[in-house]
Write a protein that holds these residues in place. Structure first.
Motif, PDB file in Angstrom:
ATOM      1  N   ALA A 142       4.299   3.141 -22.864  1.00 13.06           N
ATOM      2  CA  ALA A 142       5.600   2.921 -22.232  1.00 13.06           C
ATOM      3  C   ALA A 142       5.952   4.056 -21.277  1.00 13.06           C
ATOM      4  O   ALA A 142       6.469   3.832 -20.177  1.00 13.06           O
ATOM      5  N   ALA A 143       5.671   5.293 -21.688  1.00  9.57           N
ATOM      6  CA  ALA A 143       5.930   6.447 -20.812  1.00  9.57           C
ATOM      7  C   ALA A 143       5.058   6.387 -19.569  1.00  9.57           C
ATOM      8  O   ALA A 143       5.513   6.716 -18.460  1.00  9.57           O
ATOM      9  N   ALA A 144       3.820   5.944 -19.731  1.00 11.83           N
ATOM     10  CA  ALA A 144       2.899   5.881 -18.587  1.00 11.83           C
ATOM     11  C   ALA A 144       3.347   4.857 -17.556  1.00 11.83           C
ATOM     12  O   ALA A 144       3.416   5.145 -16.355  1.00 11.83           O
ATOM     13  N   ILE A 145       3.689   3.656 -18.009  1.00 16.53           N
ATOM     14  CA  ILE A 145       4.063   2.622 -17.044  1.00 16.53           C
ATOM     15  C   ILE A 145       5.455   2.884 -16.457  1.00 16.53           C
ATOM     16  O   ILE A 145       5.729   2.516 -15.312  1.00 16.53           O
ATOM     17  N   SER A 146       6.341   3.561 -17.209  1.00 10.92           N
ATOM     18  CA  SER A 146       7.658   3.892 -16.677  1.00 10.92           C
ATOM     19  C   SER A 146       7.537   4.907 -15.544  1.00 10.92           C
ATOM     20  O   SER A 146       8.192   4.791 -14.512  1.00 10.92           O
ATOM     21  N   SER A 147       6.693   5.916 -15.735  1.00 11.03           N
ATOM     22  CA  SER A 147       6.514   6.939 -14.707  1.00 11.03           C
ATOM     23  C   SER A 147       5.785   6.385 -13.498  1.00 11.03           C
ATOM     24  O   SER A 147       6.109   6.723 -12.353  1.00 11.03           O
ATOM     25  N   VAL A 164      10.411   3.766 -10.042  1.00  7.08           N
ATOM     26  CA  VAL A 164      11.740   3.190  -9.857  1.00  7.08           C
ATOM     27  C   VAL A 164      12.813   4.037 -10.527  1.00  7.08           C
ATOM     28  O   VAL A 164      13.938   3.604 -10.695  1.00  7.08           O
ATOM     29  N   GLY A 165      12.461   5.265 -10.916  1.00  5.73           N
ATOM     30  CA  GLY A 165      13.454   6.142 -11.524  1.00  5.73           C
ATOM     31  C   GLY A 165      13.846   5.723 -12.923  1.00  5.73           C
ATOM     32  O   GLY A 165      14.985   5.909 -13.332  1.00  5.73           O
ATOM     33  N   VAL A 166      12.917   5.147 -13.681  1.00  6.33           N
ATOM     34  CA  VAL A 166      13.198   4.683 -15.051  1.00  6.33           C
ATOM     35  C   VAL A 166      12.678   5.712 -16.036  1.00  6.33           C
ATOM     36  O   VAL A 166      11.512   6.105 -15.988  1.00  6.33           O
ATOM     37  N   GLY A 167      13.554   6.172 -16.948  1.00  3.40           N
ATOM     38  CA  GLY A 167      13.146   7.170 -17.925  1.00  3.40           C
ATOM     39  C   GLY A 167      12.362   6.594 -19.091  1.00  3.40           C
ATOM     40  O   GLY A 167      11.665   7.321 -19.782  1.00  3.40           O
ATOM     41  N   GLY A 168      12.482   5.286 -19.331  1.00  2.74           N
ATOM     42  CA  GLY A 168      11.718   4.635 -20.386  1.00  2.74           C
ATOM     43  C   GLY A 168      12.491   4.371 -21.663  1.00  2.74           C
ATOM     44  O   GLY A 168      11.959   3.773 -22.595  1.00  2.74           O
ATOM     45  N   GLY A 169      13.762   4.802 -21.718  1.00  2.00           N
ATOM     46  CA  GLY A 169      14.533   4.623 -22.937  1.00  2.00           C
ATOM     47  C   GLY A 169      14.709   3.175 -23.347  1.00  2.00           C
ATOM     48  O   GLY A 169      14.739   2.851 -24.539  1.00  2.00           O
ATOM     49  N   SER A 170      14.819   2.287 -22.371  1.00  2.00           N
ATOM     50  CA  SER A 170      14.973   0.866 -22.679  1.00  2.00           C
ATOM     51  C   SER A 170      13.713   0.278 -23.288  1.00  2.00           C
ATOM     52  O   SER A 170      13.749  -0.827 -23.852  1.00  2.00           O
ATOM     53  N   LEU A 171      12.578   0.990 -23.190  1.00  2.00           N
ATOM     54  CA  LEU A 171      11.343   0.566 -23.848  1.00  2.00           C
ATOM     55  C   LEU A 171      11.158   1.276 -25.191  1.00  2.00           C
ATOM     56  O   LEU A 171      10.657   0.693 -26.150  1.00  2.00           O
ATOM     57  N   TYR A 172      11.586   2.538 -25.267  1.00  2.00           N
ATOM     58  CA  TYR A 172      11.375   3.315 -26.487  1.00  2.00           C
ATOM     59  C   TYR A 172      12.195   2.783 -27.662  1.00  2.00           C
ATOM     60  O   TYR A 172      11.689   2.711 -28.793  1.00  2.00           O
ATOM     61  N   VAL A 173      13.453   2.434 -27.417  1.00  2.00           N
ATOM     62  CA  VAL A 173      14.317   1.980 -28.510  1.00  2.00           C
ATOM     63  C   VAL A 173      13.749   0.732 -29.198  1.00  2.00           C
ATOM     64  O   VAL A 173      13.684   0.691 -30.439  1.00  2.00           O
ATOM     65  N   PRO A 174      13.328  -0.307 -28.455  1.00  2.00           N
ATOM     66  CA  PRO A 174      12.722  -1.458 -29.143  1.00  2.00           C
ATOM     67  C   PRO A 174      11.447  -1.101 -29.901  1.00  2.00           C
ATOM     68  O   PRO A 174      11.197  -1.645 -30.992  1.00  2.00           O
ATOM     69  N   ILE A 175      10.638  -0.185 -29.369  1.00  2.00           N
ATOM     70  CA  ILE A 175       9.416   0.222 -30.066  1.00  2.00           C
ATOM     71  C   ILE A 175       9.761   0.883 -31.399  1.00  2.00           C
ATOM     72  O   ILE A 175       9.169   0.567 -32.447  1.00  2.00           O
ATOM     73  N   GLY A 233       2.011  10.978 -21.880  1.00  2.00           N
ATOM     74  CA  GLY A 233       1.912   9.641 -21.309  1.00  2.00           C
ATOM     75  C   GLY A 233       2.483   9.568 -19.908  1.00  2.00           C
ATOM     76  O   GLY A 233       1.943   8.878 -19.033  1.00  2.00           O
ATOM     77  N   SER A 234       3.572  10.290 -19.668  1.00  2.00           N
ATOM     78  CA  SER A 234       4.172  10.305 -18.342  1.00  2.00           C
ATOM     79  C   SER A 234       3.237  10.933 -17.315  1.00  2.00           C
ATOM     80  O   SER A 234       3.093  10.433 -16.193  1.00  2.00           O
ATOM     81  N   ILE A 235       2.576  12.029 -17.697  1.00  2.00           N
ATOM     82  CA  ILE A 235       1.602  12.658 -16.794  1.00  2.00           C
ATOM     83  C   ILE A 235       0.456  11.709 -16.500  1.00  2.00           C
ATOM     84  O   ILE A 235       0.003  11.580 -15.351  1.00  2.00           O
ATOM     85  N   PHE A 236      -0.019  11.021 -17.535  1.00  2.00           N
ATOM     86  CA  PHE A 236      -1.105  10.048 -17.350  1.00  2.00           C
ATOM     87  C   PHE A 236      -0.690   8.950 -16.373  1.00  2.00           C
ATOM     88  O   PHE A 236      -1.463   8.563 -15.492  1.00  2.00           O
ATOM     89  N   GLY A 237       0.532   8.468 -16.527  1.00  2.00           N
ATOM     90  CA  GLY A 237       1.010   7.422 -15.622  1.00  2.00           C
ATOM     91  C   GLY A 237       1.133   7.902 -14.193  1.00  2.00           C
ATOM     92  O   GLY A 237       0.784   7.187 -13.249  1.00  2.00           O
ATOM     93  N   LEU A 238       1.624   9.132 -14.010  1.00  2.00           N
ATOM     94  CA  LEU A 238       1.811   9.676 -12.666  1.00  2.00           C
ATOM     95  C   LEU A 238       0.479   9.933 -11.970  1.00  2.00           C
ATOM     96  O   LEU A 238       0.335   9.665 -10.772  1.00  2.00           O
ATOM     97  N   VAL A 246       1.838  -1.348  -5.857  1.00  2.00           N
ATOM     98  CA  VAL A 246       2.616  -0.597  -6.840  1.00  2.00           C
ATOM     99  C   VAL A 246       3.627  -1.514  -7.528  1.00  2.00           C
ATOM    100  O   VAL A 246       4.057  -1.259  -8.648  1.00  2.00           O
ATOM    101  N   SER A 247       4.006  -2.600  -6.862  1.00  2.00           N
ATOM    102  CA  SER A 247       4.985  -3.534  -7.425  1.00  2.00           C
ATOM    103  C   SER A 247       4.498  -4.149  -8.732  1.00  2.00           C
ATOM    104  O   SER A 247       5.314  -4.602  -9.549  1.00  2.00           O
ATOM    105  N   LEU A 248       3.177  -4.178  -8.943  1.00  2.00           N
ATOM    106  CA  LEU A 248       2.648  -4.741 -10.183  1.00  2.00           C
ATOM    107  C   LEU A 248       3.148  -3.961 -11.397  1.00  2.00           C
ATOM    108  O   LEU A 248       3.449  -4.540 -12.441  1.00  2.00           O
ATOM    109  N   ILE A 249       3.259  -2.628 -11.255  1.00  2.00           N
ATOM    110  CA  ILE A 249       3.766  -1.808 -12.346  1.00  2.00           C
ATOM    111  C   ILE A 249       5.232  -2.134 -12.624  1.00  2.00           C
ATOM    112  O   ILE A 249       5.664  -2.237 -13.778  1.00  2.00           O
ATOM    113  N   VAL A 250       6.016  -2.292 -11.558  1.00  2.00           N
ATOM    114  CA  VAL A 250       7.439  -2.600 -11.720  1.00  2.00           C
ATOM    115  C   VAL A 250       7.607  -3.952 -12.404  1.00  2.00           C
ATOM    116  O   VAL A 250       8.445  -4.119 -13.294  1.00  2.00           O
ATOM    117  N   LEU A 251       6.818  -4.933 -11.998  1.00  2.00           N
ATOM    118  CA  LEU A 251       6.885  -6.251 -12.627  1.00  2.00           C
ATOM    119  C   LEU A 251       6.418  -6.191 -14.085  1.00  2.00           C
ATOM    120  O   LEU A 251       6.932  -6.922 -14.938  1.00  2.00           O
TER     121      LEU A 251
END
Length: 401
Positions: free
Chosen positions: A23-28, A32-43, A341-346, A359-364
């Motif tokens: 989740a951290a990788a794909i968010s970074s 789109v400036g997403v910190g990933g919290g909306s993915l972490y809470v459900p996980i 994970g964020s470094i890996f994504g970046l 890059v839009s594929l990641i956003v989708l």
């Protein structure tokens, strides 16, 4: 039978860390400036089996870890824009910081008072909005990439205009004074919360909760945030006037400020802070679109959002620590996984996506994950709320202290 239970236990322990890393990788990588919290809470809630309030608290640690690596990468690797100016708009960050931290205090207080069923309902509504906005952003990027490919195929070249900061003319190099102001405001709010003890934690002077002194210090955050914002805006406008040597430039900047009042950033920052404290998210899904709507260039909006989310999430994290949240060691391990994970994504995923031109594929993909998360959190919430109702547990509001 025993080995099967052990396997399930190990899977329930390891899987949340793996999913948090992804989740951290794909968010970074989404940019789109997403910190990933909306993915972490459900996980944390659905996979790890934590309660919604514990998931919210842990998520602030994870968002802090992920955004920290993102900001460091922006400062050390990406550096500046093609025109030599900083990629982060420090003026917007400084103006928004006091109300951002005030919103965090309000959000954390609400997370303590609100019952789980209300937090589930509000978070489900937020996930629906976030899914829609992320999907729309992804489709807009897809169309832009398709148009760019068409132009390349036709042999056309398009130059990029110089990106201009919204609140004023930027200088070159590191904005040390802005960083000092940001750190000072953050420390000021941090000291306020050291005076206020939470359940399971003591303040510096062992102040009793819900007494006169407690409420005076708590409510004092409102005039303090307003005073900080007013002083910062006044100083920024003063520096603007001094730096605008050319009359035409001064008129242009003034018209931009008149067209977009500075309070827009303060209001957006306040709402972002409330969401960060209440849901355990960074708030980038709200803040980034606001910056784009006010005319901030996309790359600058994304970098500035992540920079502001770092201060917001770290303050939420500190407040949950002061409130005495359980399992801090586990939360720090999750934060470390999100940092890596964020470094890996970046570095890896974003690089591969840019080479492919999509890059839009990641956003989708983020939008699809959000949609699945919404279903999971809704089901998990319904089950938990029904269990509380049938067992006769108290489902009302709690005292703020």
């Amino acid at each position: 039978m025993e080995s099967s239970l052990q396997l399930q236990s190990n899977l329930r322990t390891v899987l949340p860390f793996v999913l948090s890393f992804v989740a951290a990788a794909i968010s970074s990588a989404g940019g789109v400036g997403v910190g990933g919290g909306s993915l972490y809470v459900p996980i944390l809630n659905v996979v790890a089996g934590l309660s919604i309030k514990t998931s919210t608290a842990f998520s602030t640690f994870m968002v802090t870890g992920g955004t920290l690596s993102n900001v460091l990468y922006t400062l050390l690797v990406r550096g500046s824009r093609p025109d030599g100016q900083p990629l982060i708009d420090y003026d917007i960050a400084v103006v928004s910081q006091p109300c951002l931290l005030l919103g965090v205090s309000v959000g954390v207080a609400c997370s303590v008072m609100f019952p789980e069923w209300l937090i589930f309902a509000l978070f489900s509504a937020f996930l629906s909005l976030a899914t829609f906005k992320t999907y729309r952003t992804g489709m807009r990027r897809w169309r832009g990439e398709t148009e760019a490919r068409r132009r390349v195929f036709e042999g056309a070249t398009a130059g990029e205009g110089i990106e201009e900061g919204l609140i004023g003319r930027k200088g070159h190099g590191c904005h040390w004074m802005d960083l000092v102001v940001l750190g000072t405001v953050w420390l000021f709010f941090f000291i306020i919360h050291l005076f206020i003890r939470g359940e399971g934690a003591k303040g510096v002077f062992d102040m009793q909760t819900c007494r006169v002194a407690y409420w005076l210090i708590t409510v004092a955050q409102i005039p303090i945030a307003v005073a900080f914002t007013a002083c910062i805006v006044h100083q920024k406008r003063k520096l603007q006037t001094q730096n605008c040597q050319v009359v035409e430039l001064a008129i242009a900047v003034k018209s931009r400020l008149d067209a977009m009042p500075v309070y827009v950033f303060s209001v957006a920052a306040l709402l972002t802070g409330v969401m960060s404290g209440l849901f355990g998210i960074g708030g980038g899904l709200l803040l980034n679109p606001v910056l784009l709507q006010t005319g901030v260039p996309p790359k600058t909006a994304s970098a500035t959002t992540m920079f502001m989310v770092l201060f917001c999430a770290s303050m939420s994290m500190v407040q949950f620590i002061i409130l005495g949240v359980d399992g801090i060691a586990g939360a720090l391990v999750y934060a470390a996984a999100c940092f890596v994970g964020s470094i890996f994504g970046l570095v890896v995923i974003e690089g591969a996506m840019r080479k492919s031109g999509r890059v839009s594929l990641i956003v989708l993909l983020v939008a699809a994950v959000l949609a699945v998360s919404k279903g999971g959190i809704a089901y998990s919430g319904a089950v938990r709320v029904w269990a509380q109702y049938t067992s006769g547990q108290y489902m009302g509001f709690e005292l703020p202290c």
